[in-house]
Design a protein around this motif. Structure first.
Motif, PDB file in Angstrom:
ATOM      1  N   GLU A  42      23.760  33.715  44.170  1.00 29.19           N
ATOM      2  CA  GLU A  42      24.507  32.242  44.044  1.00 29.19           C
ATOM      3  C   GLU A  42      24.538  32.085  42.587  1.00 29.19           C
ATOM      4  N   GLU A  43      23.937  32.638  41.549  1.00 32.61           N
ATOM      5  CA  GLU A  43      23.871  32.245  40.112  1.00 32.61           C
ATOM      6  C   GLU A  43      25.053  33.172  39.598  1.00 32.61           C
ATOM      7  N   LYS A  44      25.608  34.120  40.132  1.00 34.38           N
ATOM      8  CA  LYS A  44      26.751  34.828  39.432  1.00 34.38           C
ATOM      9  C   LYS A  44      28.017  33.986  39.452  1.00 34.38           C
ATOM     10  N   GLU A  45      28.685  34.155  38.310  1.00 30.20           N
ATOM     11  CA  GLU A  45      29.886  33.496  38.059  1.00 30.20           C
ATOM     12  C   GLU A  45      30.956  34.227  39.073  1.00 30.20           C
ATOM     13  N   THR A  46      31.162  35.303  39.056  1.00 32.68           N
ATOM     14  CA  THR A  46      32.239  36.257  39.916  1.00 32.68           C
ATOM     15  C   THR A  46      31.468  36.983  40.826  1.00 32.68           C
ATOM     16  N   ILE A  47      31.941  36.811  42.411  1.00 34.80           N
ATOM     17  CA  ILE A  47      31.189  37.870  43.327  1.00 34.80           C
ATOM     18  C   ILE A  47      32.550  38.821  43.478  1.00 34.80           C
ATOM     19  N   PRO A  48      32.346  40.086  43.472  1.00 29.96           N
ATOM     20  CA  PRO A  48      33.245  40.980  43.970  1.00 29.96           C
ATOM     21  C   PRO A  48      34.081  40.821  45.439  1.00 29.96           C
ATOM     22  N   ASP A  49      35.432  40.949  45.462  1.00 28.27           N
ATOM     23  CA  ASP A  49      36.080  40.487  46.616  1.00 28.27           C
ATOM     24  C   ASP A  49      35.393  40.996  48.023  1.00 28.27           C
ATOM     25  N   ASP A  50      34.984  42.392  47.992  1.00 35.74           N
ATOM     26  CA  ASP A  50      34.400  42.943  49.075  1.00 35.74           C
ATOM     27  C   ASP A  50      33.231  42.119  49.596  1.00 35.74           C
ATOM     28  N   LEU A  51      32.712  41.780  48.639  1.00 34.60           N
ATOM     29  CA  LEU A  51      31.112  40.904  49.186  1.00 34.60           C
ATOM     30  C   LEU A  51      31.507  39.706  49.196  1.00 34.60           C
ATOM     31  N   MET A  52      32.458  39.006  48.683  1.00 36.59           N
ATOM     32  CA  MET A  52      33.251  37.790  49.027  1.00 36.59           C
ATOM     33  C   MET A  52      33.605  37.591  50.494  1.00 36.59           C
TER      34      MET A  52
ATOM     35  N   MET B  37      32.233  17.727  36.241  1.00 40.77           N
ATOM     36  CA  MET B  37      33.554  17.993  36.523  1.00 40.77           C
ATOM     37  C   MET B  37      33.730  19.303  36.787  1.00 40.77           C
ATOM     38  N   SER B  38      34.527  19.614  37.680  1.00 40.53           N
ATOM     39  CA  SER B  38      34.719  21.221  37.998  1.00 40.53           C
ATOM     40  C   SER B  38      35.641  21.771  36.831  1.00 40.53           C
ATOM     41  N   ASN B  39      35.505  23.274  36.645  1.00 38.33           N
ATOM     42  CA  ASN B  39      36.524  23.760  35.937  1.00 38.33           C
ATOM     43  C   ASN B  39      37.400  24.655  36.786  1.00 38.33           C
ATOM     44  N   THR B  40      38.749  24.136  36.675  1.00 39.24           N
ATOM     45  CA  THR B  40      39.690  24.919  37.643  1.00 39.24           C
ATOM     46  C   THR B  40      40.131  25.957  37.208  1.00 39.24           C
ATOM     47  N   ASN B  41      40.024  26.317  35.863  1.00 36.68           N
ATOM     48  CA  ASN B  41      40.606  27.696  35.667  1.00 36.68           C
ATOM     49  C   ASN B  41      39.576  28.802  35.862  1.00 36.68           C
ATOM     50  N   HIS B  42      38.163  28.760  35.703  1.00 35.48           N
ATOM     51  CA  HIS B  42      37.327  29.567  36.318  1.00 35.48           C
ATOM     52  C   HIS B  42      36.343  29.205  37.239  1.00 35.48           C
ATOM     53  N   PRO B  43      36.630  29.479  38.613  1.00 40.69           N
ATOM     54  CA  PRO B  43      35.632  28.768  39.601  1.00 40.69           C
ATOM     55  C   PRO B  43      34.417  29.724  39.578  1.00 40.69           C
ATOM     56  N   HIS B  44      33.123  28.925  39.802  1.00 41.39           N
ATOM     57  CA  HIS B  44      32.019  29.658  39.627  1.00 41.39           C
ATOM     58  C   HIS B  44      31.617  30.162  41.224  1.00 41.39           C
ATOM     59  N   HIS B  45      31.954  31.296  41.551  1.00 42.27           N
ATOM     60  CA  HIS B  45      31.872  31.846  43.024  1.00 42.27           C
ATOM     61  C   HIS B  45      30.428  31.485  43.326  1.00 42.27           C
ATOM     62  N   GLY B  46      29.655  31.901  42.656  1.00 42.82           N
ATOM     63  CA  GLY B  46      28.168  31.733  43.275  1.00 42.82           C
ATOM     64  C   GLY B  46      27.738  30.248  43.643  1.00 42.82           C
ATOM     65  N   LYS B  47      28.042  29.378  42.796  1.00 41.59           N
ATOM     66  CA  LYS B  47      27.757  27.976  42.984  1.00 41.59           C
ATOM     67  C   LYS B  47      28.657  27.667  44.196  1.00 41.59           C
ATOM     68  N   ASN B  48      29.948  27.802  44.305  1.00 40.70           N
ATOM     69  CA  ASN B  48      30.844  27.681  45.449  1.00 40.70           C
ATOM     70  C   ASN B  48      30.260  28.235  46.623  1.00 40.70           C
ATOM     71  N   PHE B  49      29.719  29.483  46.521  1.00 44.19           N
ATOM     72  CA  PHE B  49      29.217  29.933  47.826  1.00 44.19           C
ATOM     73  C   PHE B  49      27.847  29.218  48.323  1.00 44.19           C
ATOM     74  N   LYS B  50      26.967  28.975  47.174  1.00 44.41           N
ATOM     75  CA  LYS B  50      25.740  28.048  47.492  1.00 44.41           C
ATOM     76  C   LYS B  50      26.125  26.669  48.196  1.00 44.41           C
ATOM     77  N   ARG B  51      26.956  26.130  47.638  1.00 46.31           N
ATOM     78  CA  ARG B  51      27.402  24.616  48.136  1.00 46.31           C
ATOM     79  C   ARG B  51      27.920  24.770  49.524  1.00 46.31           C
ATOM     80  N   MET B  52      28.849  25.770  49.688  1.00 46.38           N
ATOM     81  CA  MET B  52      29.321  25.912  51.047  1.00 46.38           C
ATOM     82  C   MET B  52      28.295  26.334  52.063  1.00 46.38           C
TER      83      MET B  52
END
Length: 133
Positions: A44-54, A1-16
């Motif tokens: 892809e393992e990082k929880e947060t990716i900086p906005d400029d890199l994202m 189940m996904s955590n809506t409070n703190h999305p994991h940017h790295g996992k999201n990036f990998k899946r996308m």
């Protein structure tokens, strides 16, 4: 189940990236000389990716940065399932959904367009790499 409070940017990036069929090596090439496949994998393992890199990643994948940041596979599956298999949205109406298009054909059409764009980007990268030699 996904955590809506703190999305994991790295996992999201990998899946996308996987859904779009883009390899880590391609992302690394697009990000520049300082990047390689292993560095993208670590990203892809990082929880947060900086906005400029994202923003750079989003541009490479040709999607909005927010689509990566807030990606929720469970929601995507629910939308698809409810749209094509659940008649509960048709309450009070004819329970037979009539589509003016074949959703599978539409998905194939979108997928083909993404593949064509990916091939064009790969050709451009190859041309740029050959120019540097």
């Amino acid at each position: 189940m996904s955590n809506t409070n703190h999305p994991h940017h790295g996992k999201n990036f990998k899946r996308m990236r996987e859904i779009l069929g883009v390899k880590q090596e391609t992302v690394a090439l697009e990000l520049g000389e300082d990047w390689d496949q292993k560095k993208v994998s670590r990203l892809e393992e990082k929880e947060t990716i900086p906005d400029d890199l994202m923003d750079q990643i989003a541009k490479i994948l040709n999607v909005p940065a927010d689509a990566i940041k807030n990606f929720d596979e469970e929601k995507v599956v629910n939308i698809i399932t409810n749209t094509f298999h659940d008649n509960s949205t048709n309450q009070g109406f004819n329970n037979h959904c009539t589509l003016n298009f074949n959703p599978i054909e539409k998905l194939v059409e979108v997928y083909d367009a993404l593949l064509k764009e990916k091939d064009e980007k790969a050709a451009l990268l190859e041309r740029l790499l050959n120019e540097k030699k």
